[in-house]
Design a protein around this motif. Sequence first.
Motif, PDB file in Angstrom:
ATOM      1  N   VAL A  63     -37.110 -10.725 -10.737  1.00 26.69           N
ATOM      2  CA  VAL A  63     -36.130  -9.808 -11.327  1.00 26.69           C
ATOM      3  C   VAL A  63     -34.816 -10.544 -11.497  1.00 26.69           C
ATOM      4  CG1 VAL A  63     -34.885  -7.646 -11.032  1.00 26.69           C
ATOM      5  CG2 VAL A  63     -37.263  -7.821 -10.274  1.00 26.69           C
ATOM      6  N   TYR A  64     -34.289 -10.464 -12.691  1.00 24.19           N
ATOM      7  CA  TYR A  64     -33.038 -11.128 -13.024  1.00 24.19           C
ATOM      8  C   TYR A  64     -31.997 -10.090 -13.426  1.00 24.19           C
ATOM      9  CZ  TYR A  64     -36.183 -15.113 -13.602  1.00 24.19           C
ATOM     10  OH  TYR A  64     -37.124 -16.078 -13.405  1.00 24.19           O
ATOM     11  N   SER A  65     -30.756 -10.394 -13.135  1.00 21.42           N
ATOM     12  CA  SER A  65     -29.650  -9.564 -13.607  1.00 21.42           C
ATOM     13  C   SER A  65     -29.051 -10.213 -14.838  1.00 21.42           C
ATOM     14  CB  SER A  65     -28.565  -9.431 -12.541  1.00 21.42           C
ATOM     15  OG  SER A  65     -29.018  -8.655 -11.474  1.00 21.42           O
ATOM     16  N   ARG A  66     -28.823  -9.413 -15.839  1.00 25.42           N
ATOM     17  CA  ARG A  66     -28.209  -9.908 -17.066  1.00 25.42           C
ATOM     18  C   ARG A  66     -26.962  -9.089 -17.356  1.00 25.42           C
ATOM     19  NH1 ARG A  66     -32.693 -11.984 -21.061  1.00 25.42           N
ATOM     20  NH2 ARG A  66     -33.580 -13.501 -19.628  1.00 25.42           N
ATOM     21  N   MET A  67     -26.000  -9.746 -17.975  1.00 24.12           N
ATOM     22  CA  MET A  67     -24.748  -9.077 -18.326  1.00 24.12           C
ATOM     23  C   MET A  67     -24.983  -8.179 -19.541  1.00 24.12           C
ATOM     24  SD  MET A  67     -21.016 -10.782 -19.229  1.00 24.12           S
ATOM     25  CE  MET A  67     -21.790 -12.130 -20.042  1.00 24.12           C
ATOM     26  N   GLN A  68     -24.453  -6.981 -19.486  1.00 26.57           N
ATOM     27  CA  GLN A  68     -24.517  -6.075 -20.636  1.00 26.57           C
ATOM     28  C   GLN A  68     -23.735  -6.709 -21.794  1.00 26.57           C
ATOM     29  OE1 GLN A  68     -26.124  -3.283 -20.980  1.00 26.57           O
ATOM     30  NE2 GLN A  68     -26.202  -2.157 -19.063  1.00 26.57           N
ATOM     31  N   PRO A  69     -24.271  -6.673 -22.999  1.00 25.96           N
ATOM     32  CA  PRO A  69     -23.503  -7.189 -24.151  1.00 25.96           C
ATOM     33  C   PRO A  69     -22.174  -6.450 -24.316  1.00 25.96           C
ATOM     34  CG  PRO A  69     -25.765  -6.723 -24.791  1.00 25.96           C
ATOM     35  CD  PRO A  69     -25.600  -6.229 -23.381  1.00 25.96           C
ATOM     36  N   GLU A  70     -22.158  -5.174 -23.974  1.00 29.04           N
ATOM     37  CA  GLU A  70     -20.927  -4.385 -24.081  1.00 29.04           C
ATOM     38  C   GLU A  70     -19.857  -4.876 -23.118  1.00 29.04           C
ATOM     39  OE1 GLU A  70     -24.252  -2.060 -25.743  1.00 29.04           O
ATOM     40  OE2 GLU A  70     -23.998  -3.172 -23.883  1.00 29.04           O
ATOM     41  N   TRP A  71     -20.266  -5.419 -21.972  1.00 32.88           N
ATOM     42  CA  TRP A  71     -19.312  -5.975 -21.014  1.00 32.88           C
ATOM     43  C   TRP A  71     -18.621  -7.194 -21.619  1.00 32.88           C
ATOM     44  CZ3 TRP A  71     -16.128  -5.098 -17.420  1.00 32.88           C
ATOM     45  CH2 TRP A  71     -15.673  -6.105 -16.556  1.00 32.88           C
ATOM     46  N   GLN A  72     -19.393  -8.056 -22.265  1.00 30.81           N
ATOM     47  CA  GLN A  72     -18.817  -9.227 -22.922  1.00 30.81           C
ATOM     48  C   GLN A  72     -17.886  -8.792 -24.051  1.00 30.81           C
ATOM     49  OE1 GLN A  72     -18.923 -12.423 -22.067  1.00 30.81           O
ATOM     50  NE2 GLN A  72     -17.616 -12.976 -23.778  1.00 30.81           N
TER      51      GLN A  72
END
Length: 107
Positions: A63-72
Amino acid sequence: MTLEQTKKYNQLLNEYEKHAELTPWQCQLIYTLACVTLEEEELQQYCDQHGTCYQVTGKSGDVYSRMQPEWQQLKEARHRKQIIITRLQNWIGIGKLAEDENAEFFG
């Protein structure tokens, strides 16, 4: 221009007009600031509801955590907003002026 953009633009325009007579280019920049401010608010609401990261399961089962595109996008909107505000305040004369390196020589 949406109703929200118009309201935000008029609000910002009134604030900046208190300090100086504005050029058409400064008014255009204030319009851009209004749009960026509203974009920032929408993105912040999304991040408040959904978080700044999401979980993804890879092929191996990890399981990986990815940054929300909206956060960027939110970080980028805040950066644009800060640049616009700084530019406007320096043009209008209510921001901190850059120090003149040659002031000691030319008075």
